[in-house]
Design a protein around this motif. Structure first.
Motif, PDB file in Angstrom:
ATOM      1  N   ILE A  27     109.789  89.211   2.011  1.00 45.42           N
ATOM      2  CA  ILE A  27     108.252  89.361   3.743  1.00 45.42           C
ATOM      3  C   ILE A  27     108.716  87.936   4.594  1.00 45.42           C
ATOM      4  O   ILE A  27     108.348  86.889   3.934  1.00 45.42           O
ATOM      5  CB  ILE A  27     106.988  89.990   2.915  1.00 45.42           C
ATOM      6  CG1 ILE A  27     106.438  90.667   5.021  1.00 45.42           C
ATOM      7  CG2 ILE A  27     106.157  88.511   2.469  1.00 45.42           C
ATOM      8  CD1 ILE A  27     105.084  91.240   4.784  1.00 45.42           C
ATOM      9  N   GLY A  28     108.433  88.456   5.980  1.00 45.25           N
ATOM     10  CA  GLY A  28     109.062  87.071   6.144  1.00 45.25           C
ATOM     11  C   GLY A  28     109.139  87.777   7.754  1.00 45.25           C
ATOM     12  O   GLY A  28     108.609  88.354   8.124  1.00 45.25           O
ATOM     13  N   SER A  42     109.665  90.975   8.566  1.00 50.19           N
ATOM     14  CA  SER A  42     110.267  92.100   8.102  1.00 50.19           C
ATOM     15  C   SER A  42     109.353  92.133   6.456  1.00 50.19           C
ATOM     16  O   SER A  42     109.661  91.256   5.884  1.00 50.19           O
ATOM     17  CB  SER A  42     111.660  91.035   8.313  1.00 50.19           C
ATOM     18  OG  SER A  42     112.416  91.655   7.087  1.00 50.19           O
ATOM     19  N   TYR A  43     110.377  93.667   6.197  1.00 46.90           N
ATOM     20  CA  TYR A  43     109.927  93.821   4.612  1.00 46.90           C
ATOM     21  C   TYR A  43     110.834  94.072   3.764  1.00 46.90           C
ATOM     22  O   TYR A  43     111.906  95.085   4.324  1.00 46.90           O
ATOM     23  CB  TYR A  43     108.375  94.525   4.634  1.00 46.90           C
ATOM     24  CG  TYR A  43     107.973  94.678   3.043  1.00 46.90           C
ATOM     25  CD1 TYR A  43     107.543  93.851   2.815  1.00 46.90           C
ATOM     26  CD2 TYR A  43     108.294  96.278   2.730  1.00 46.90           C
ATOM     27  CE1 TYR A  43     106.970  94.491   1.222  1.00 46.90           C
ATOM     28  CE2 TYR A  43     107.846  96.573   1.004  1.00 46.90           C
ATOM     29  CZ  TYR A  43     107.351  95.143   0.198  1.00 46.90           C
ATOM     30  OH  TYR A  43     107.324  95.725  -0.661  1.00 46.90           O
ATOM     31  N   GLU A  54     114.676  98.137   3.483  1.00 45.12           N
ATOM     32  CA  GLU A  54     114.258  97.039   4.880  1.00 45.12           C
ATOM     33  C   GLU A  54     113.422  97.908   6.138  1.00 45.12           C
ATOM     34  O   GLU A  54     113.572  98.421   6.460  1.00 45.12           O
ATOM     35  CB  GLU A  54     115.543  96.151   5.384  1.00 45.12           C
ATOM     36  CG  GLU A  54     115.401  95.386   6.190  1.00 45.12           C
ATOM     37  CD  GLU A  54     115.827  94.470   6.712  1.00 45.12           C
ATOM     38  OE1 GLU A  54     115.823  93.514   7.919  1.00 45.12           O
ATOM     39  OE2 GLU A  54     116.986  93.858   5.737  1.00 45.12           O
ATOM     40  N   ARG A 157     112.595  84.702   4.474  1.00 44.83           N
ATOM     41  CA  ARG A 157     111.559  85.197   3.646  1.00 44.83           C
ATOM     42  C   ARG A 157     111.389  85.004   2.932  1.00 44.83           C
ATOM     43  O   ARG A 157     112.058  83.766   2.038  1.00 44.83           O
ATOM     44  CB  ARG A 157     111.987  86.897   3.744  1.00 44.83           C
ATOM     45  CG  ARG A 157     113.001  87.883   4.451  1.00 44.83           C
ATOM     46  CD  ARG A 157     113.792  89.275   4.350  1.00 44.83           C
ATOM     47  NE  ARG A 157     113.872  89.924   5.161  1.00 44.83           N
ATOM     48  CZ  ARG A 157     114.883  89.655   5.850  1.00 44.83           C
ATOM     49  NH1 ARG A 157     115.873  89.195   5.230  1.00 44.83           N
ATOM     50  NH2 ARG A 157     115.558  89.783   7.155  1.00 44.83           N
TER      51      ARG A 157
END
Length: 160
Positions: A27-28, A42-43, A54, A157
């Protein structure tokens, strides 16, 4: 033609035989243009040894508009060297934008859909950090987003 097909098939086979370094989760932020939606949350979720899902969510709040954009991509990941990977994928998404400065009674909101491709490179550090650089062409369907957009972004991330 047969030889070219066999070479491509062998290359894909050798690329997937190497050990993968895909995190179960990451995650990020994905920092790019994204057609005016800027930074996205974003995951990434691993689905197998060399593929993942994604999801990216961008939220924008300007002086004259508010909106969101959600993208989902299925990606294949191949090892280049050690912790250095490249990936490609396809998917799509949806979004909505609402303009503020319009006459009363006028519906100014717009929902749009898009199809997207994705290709990039990433490096997974020994610490739980992943850096990536990717390109995402998007073909939009809707009044706000009805053309081809080419988005380049840097991803940062946390892997877990």
């Amino acid at each position: 033609m047969k030889n070219l097909f066999l070479v491509v098939l062998a290359f894909i086979g050798f690329a997937t035989v190497q050990a993968q370094d895909i995190s179960d989760n990451a995650i990020g932020l994905r920092l790019g243009d994204s057609d005016g939606f800027g930074a996205q949350i974003s995951y990434q979720r691993a689905l197998g040894d060399n593929n993942r899902l994604e999801l990216d969510l961008g939220i924008t709040n300007g002086n004259n508009y508010d909106g969101f954009k959600l993208a989902g991509l299925y990606q294949w990941v191949w090892v280049l060297d050690g912790s250095f990977n490249w990936y490609a994928g396809a998917g799509g998404g949806l979004g909505s934008i609402d303009f503020d400065n319009v006459p009363p009674g006028v519906d100014d909101s717009e929902t749009f859909f898009f199809a997207a491709g994705n290709i990039g490179i990433e490096y997974n550090f020994d610490i739980p950090l992943q850096l990536s650089l990717d390109a995402r062409p998007e073909l939009g369907f809707g009044d706000f987003n009805d053309d081809l957009d080419f988005d380049i972004a840097l991803g940062i991330r946390y892997r877990f």
